[in-house]
Design a protein around this motif. Sequence first.
Motif, PDB file in Angstrom:
ATOM      1  N   TRP A 307      26.357  24.736  35.793  1.00  0.00           N
ATOM      2  CA  TRP A 307      27.337  25.115  36.065  1.00  0.00           C
ATOM      3  C   TRP A 307      28.169  24.067  37.132  1.00  0.00           C
ATOM      4  CZ3 TRP A 307      31.034  27.920  35.670  1.00  0.00           C
ATOM      5  CH2 TRP A 307      31.828  29.037  36.466  1.00  0.00           C
ATOM      6  N   ALA A 308      27.625  23.301  37.128  1.00  0.00           N
ATOM      7  CA  ALA A 308      28.464  22.393  38.207  1.00  0.00           C
ATOM      8  C   ALA A 308      29.175  21.757  37.596  1.00  0.00           C
ATOM      9  CB  ALA A 308      27.567  21.778  38.929  1.00  0.00           C
ATOM     10  N   ASP A 309      28.605  20.664  36.417  1.00  0.00           N
ATOM     11  CA  ASP A 309      28.918  20.050  35.697  1.00  0.00           C
ATOM     12  C   ASP A 309      29.804  20.945  34.057  1.00  0.00           C
ATOM     13  OD1 ASP A 309      27.320  18.387  36.000  1.00  0.00           O
ATOM     14  OD2 ASP A 309      25.998  18.646  34.142  1.00  0.00           O
ATOM     15  N   PHE A 310      30.064  22.501  34.059  1.00  0.00           N
ATOM     16  CA  PHE A 310      30.520  22.541  33.689  1.00  0.00           C
ATOM     17  C   PHE A 310      31.759  22.815  34.267  1.00  0.00           C
ATOM     18  CE2 PHE A 310      32.920  27.122  31.630  1.00  0.00           C
ATOM     19  CZ  PHE A 310      32.678  26.929  30.162  1.00  0.00           C
ATOM     20  N   ARG A 311      32.008  22.956  35.756  1.00  0.00           N
ATOM     21  CA  ARG A 311      33.340  23.422  36.148  1.00  0.00           C
ATOM     22  C   ARG A 311      33.789  22.156  36.910  1.00  0.00           C
ATOM     23  NH1 ARG A 311      30.110  24.903  41.836  1.00  0.00           N
ATOM     24  NH2 ARG A 311      32.943  24.475  43.101  1.00  0.00           N
ATOM     25  N   ALA A 312      33.423  21.181  36.492  1.00  0.00           N
ATOM     26  CA  ALA A 312      33.965  19.355  36.700  1.00  0.00           C
ATOM     27  C   ALA A 312      34.499  19.299  35.533  1.00  0.00           C
ATOM     28  CB  ALA A 312      32.464  18.236  36.588  1.00  0.00           C
ATOM     29  N   ALA A 313      33.723  19.717  33.636  1.00  0.00           N
ATOM     30  CA  ALA A 313      34.405  19.814  32.715  1.00  0.00           C
ATOM     31  C   ALA A 313      35.790  20.644  32.590  1.00  0.00           C
ATOM     32  CB  ALA A 313      33.490  19.799  31.489  1.00  0.00           C
ATOM     33  N   LEU A 314      35.883  21.745  33.552  1.00  0.00           N
ATOM     34  CA  LEU A 314      37.236  22.402  33.420  1.00  0.00           C
ATOM     35  C   LEU A 314      37.732  21.782  33.663  1.00  0.00           C
ATOM     36  CD1 LEU A 314      35.666  25.849  34.956  1.00  0.00           C
ATOM     37  CD2 LEU A 314      36.658  24.923  32.172  1.00  0.00           C
ATOM     38  N   THR A 315      37.838  20.753  35.292  1.00  0.00           N
ATOM     39  CA  THR A 315      38.705  19.749  35.245  1.00  0.00           C
ATOM     40  C   THR A 315      39.558  19.203  34.722  1.00  0.00           C
ATOM     41  OG1 THR A 315      37.949  20.107  37.520  1.00  0.00           O
ATOM     42  CG2 THR A 315      38.790  18.605  37.446  1.00  0.00           C
ATOM     43  N   ALA A 316      38.027  18.076  34.314  1.00  0.00           N
ATOM     44  CA  ALA A 316      38.886  16.815  33.316  1.00  0.00           C
ATOM     45  C   ALA A 316      39.287  18.056  32.618  1.00  0.00           C
ATOM     46  CB  ALA A 316      37.131  16.331  32.948  1.00  0.00           C
ATOM     47  N   ARG A 317      39.731  19.151  31.583  1.00  0.00           N
ATOM     48  CA  ARG A 317      40.429  19.366  30.290  1.00  0.00           C
ATOM     49  C   ARG A 317      41.667  19.929  31.184  1.00  0.00           C
ATOM     50  NH1 ARG A 317      39.135  22.051  26.476  1.00  0.00           N
ATOM     51  NH2 ARG A 317      37.655  21.426  24.905  1.00  0.00           N
ATOM     52  N   TYR A 318      41.803  20.623  32.474  1.00  0.00           N
ATOM     53  CA  TYR A 318      42.610  21.626  32.585  1.00  0.00           C
ATOM     54  C   TYR A 318      43.260  21.039  34.012  1.00  0.00           C
ATOM     55  CZ  TYR A 318      40.998  24.728  29.077  1.00  0.00           C
ATOM     56  OH  TYR A 318      40.352  25.095  27.982  1.00  0.00           O
ATOM     57  N   GLY A 319      42.779  19.843  34.497  1.00  0.00           N
ATOM     58  CA  GLY A 319      43.737  19.872  35.677  1.00  0.00           C
ATOM     59  C   GLY A 319      43.310  21.056  36.985  1.00  0.00           C
ATOM     60  N   LYS A 320      43.207  20.090  38.712  1.00  0.00           N
ATOM     61  CA  LYS A 320      42.167  20.097  39.540  1.00  0.00           C
ATOM     62  C   LYS A 320      42.702  21.874  39.875  1.00  0.00           C
ATOM     63  CE  LYS A 320      40.695  19.327  43.984  1.00  0.00           C
ATOM     64  NZ  LYS A 320      41.380  20.694  44.943  1.00  0.00           N
ATOM     65  N   GLY A 321      44.384  22.453  40.045  1.00  0.00           N
ATOM     66  CA  GLY A 321      44.744  23.305  40.656  1.00  0.00           C
ATOM     67  C   GLY A 321      43.918  24.865  39.140  1.00  0.00           C
ATOM     68  N   ARG A 322      44.189  23.986  37.623  1.00  0.00           N
ATOM     69  CA  ARG A 322      44.067  25.207  36.892  1.00  0.00           C
ATOM     70  C   ARG A 322      42.537  25.558  37.129  1.00  0.00           C
ATOM     71  NH1 ARG A 322      45.175  26.263  30.302  1.00  0.00           N
ATOM     72  NH2 ARG A 322      45.432  27.727  30.085  1.00  0.00           N
ATOM     73  N   ALA A 323      41.918  24.271  36.784  1.00  0.00           N
ATOM     74  CA  ALA A 323      40.675  24.343  36.772  1.00  0.00           C
ATOM     75  C   ALA A 323      39.923  25.668  38.093  1.00  0.00           C
ATOM     76  CB  ALA A 323      39.767  23.367  36.864  1.00  0.00           C
ATOM     77  N   GLU A 324      40.382  24.965  39.172  1.00  0.00           N
ATOM     78  CA  GLU A 324      39.863  26.062  40.008  1.00  0.00           C
ATOM     79  C   GLU A 324      40.358  27.520  40.024  1.00  0.00           C
ATOM     80  OE1 GLU A 324      41.144  24.492  44.040  1.00  0.00           O
ATOM     81  OE2 GLU A 324      40.293  22.634  43.584  1.00  0.00           O
ATOM     82  N   THR A 325      41.265  28.447  39.291  1.00  0.00           N
ATOM     83  CA  THR A 325      41.547  29.270  39.249  1.00  0.00           C
ATOM     84  C   THR A 325      41.032  29.551  38.133  1.00  0.00           C
ATOM     85  OG1 THR A 325      43.819  28.617  40.137  1.00  0.00           O
ATOM     86  CG2 THR A 325      43.470  31.289  38.669  1.00  0.00           C
ATOM     87  N   ILE A 326      40.845  28.551  36.926  1.00  0.00           N
ATOM     88  CA  ILE A 326      39.736  29.315  35.771  1.00  0.00           C
ATOM     89  C   ILE A 326      38.329  29.345  35.795  1.00  0.00           C
ATOM     90  CG2 ILE A 326      38.715  28.934  33.793  1.00  0.00           C
ATOM     91  CD1 ILE A 326      41.520  26.957  33.419  1.00  0.00           C
ATOM     92  N   GLY A 327      37.270  28.752  37.701  1.00  0.00           N
ATOM     93  CA  GLY A 327      36.273  28.926  37.810  1.00  0.00           C
ATOM     94  C   GLY A 327      36.083  29.803  38.654  1.00  0.00           C
ATOM     95  N   CYS A 328      37.179  30.326  39.274  1.00  0.00           N
ATOM     96  CA  CYS A 328      37.783  31.669  40.052  1.00  0.00           C
ATOM     97  C   CYS A 328      37.355  33.144  38.840  1.00  0.00           C
ATOM     98  CB  CYS A 328      39.044  31.265  40.670  1.00  0.00           C
ATOM     99  SG  CYS A 328      39.161  33.095  42.144  1.00  0.00           S
ATOM    100  N   ALA A 329      38.535  32.049  38.145  1.00  0.00           N
ATOM    101  CA  ALA A 329      38.088  34.125  36.922  1.00  0.00           C
ATOM    102  C   ALA A 329      36.646  34.312  36.576  1.00  0.00           C
ATOM    103  CB  ALA A 329      39.700  33.869  35.689  1.00  0.00           C
ATOM    104  N   LEU A 330      36.469  33.344  36.273  1.00  0.00           N
ATOM    105  CA  LEU A 330      35.302  33.140  35.320  1.00  0.00           C
ATOM    106  C   LEU A 330      33.717  33.646  36.155  1.00  0.00           C
ATOM    107  CD1 LEU A 330      34.507  30.200  33.147  1.00  0.00           C
ATOM    108  CD2 LEU A 330      35.683  32.294  32.620  1.00  0.00           C
TER     109      LEU A 330
END
Length: 343
Positions: A307-330
């Motif tokens: 799960w920590a790596d999944f969140r890091a992959a979200l950041t790599a794909r979508y950028g820090k701000g959007r990835a944090e919102t995506i992680g929050c949504a999930l």
Amino acid sequence: MGTPRHHHPLRRRAGQLLGVAALAPAVLLTAQAGPARAFGTVSAFGQHAEHEAITRAALACAPGTRSDGTCFEPRSLDQLAGHKGTFGAVGAPDTDEIVVPAAHCDNADFLATPGYPRDRADATRQLLACITKLQTRFTEGITAAGGTVAADGKVVPGENDLTKDCTFTLGIGGRDKCEAIEGLGRALHGVQDFYSHSNWTDKAADGPLGKDNPPGLDRPAPSPLLTLGTGRPPAASAVPADLTTGCFSLLPLGCARHVQHAGLNKDTGVIDPATGATSGPTTPRGKVAGNFDRAVHAAVADTRRQWADFRAALTARYGKGRAETIGCALTHDAPARDCAPKS
């Protein structure tokens, strides 16, 4: 489940769907009523919903607290881990991939004895096929997660609605949060099974080593072999020479000369879903030298790592701000309320 707004690779092709649909009743019956061939997914037939308990022990938020991104709130966790009457995303491979060895890291068996029917190179290829499949699932989850948040950074309510449970089988399309959780959950299933189906954390029983008592590696977790977020399988040279998983076959004598799943797995026993504490292992290998407990704690640790790596992959794909919102949504049960866009 709602109709998806766009296609995700997680959804199987129509032709595959027809084949799976035709097979599903028999496969589901086998998964529920047959001998366990993975950490359990139901609370019956000798299983204790082990996959659910491992996932909850790893990723549940403390009661009454909101997620900080490292844990899942109750309704969202229900989708990932499953709850009474459902398999959840982590149990999905036991509904429609029960006979797919790569989904469970089966058939990478090997023993360093003359005449063993599988050589080290073939066993390693089988293991890498499992890791590659899990990496594919992990990436599918990352891709689907992008649809939970719009281009302007705001949560898309309809794609995060959990009024009804997600459906994670037979290629049925659904909300983007469901599809993201499915990719993650299917990856977690194989990761958890790796520790149950292999000798990574094991100790062997006293007495001679052989196909009925393979060596134990007694290694810590998380395993460096399961770095799914890289998108690349490990080098064959990274696989320990004595690593084995169990051979699984529906044919009565299909694994007769092999290290068998039945003799190596640590699939069943009682797991506290709050703490991960274990008791009452029921398989022969699980009863030896605390092997069930070690496999469960390894699976919990690696579930957190994934799960920590999944969140890091979200950041790599979508950028820090959007990835944090995506992680929050999930992870949040009311993301439209709780997950403001990050700049």
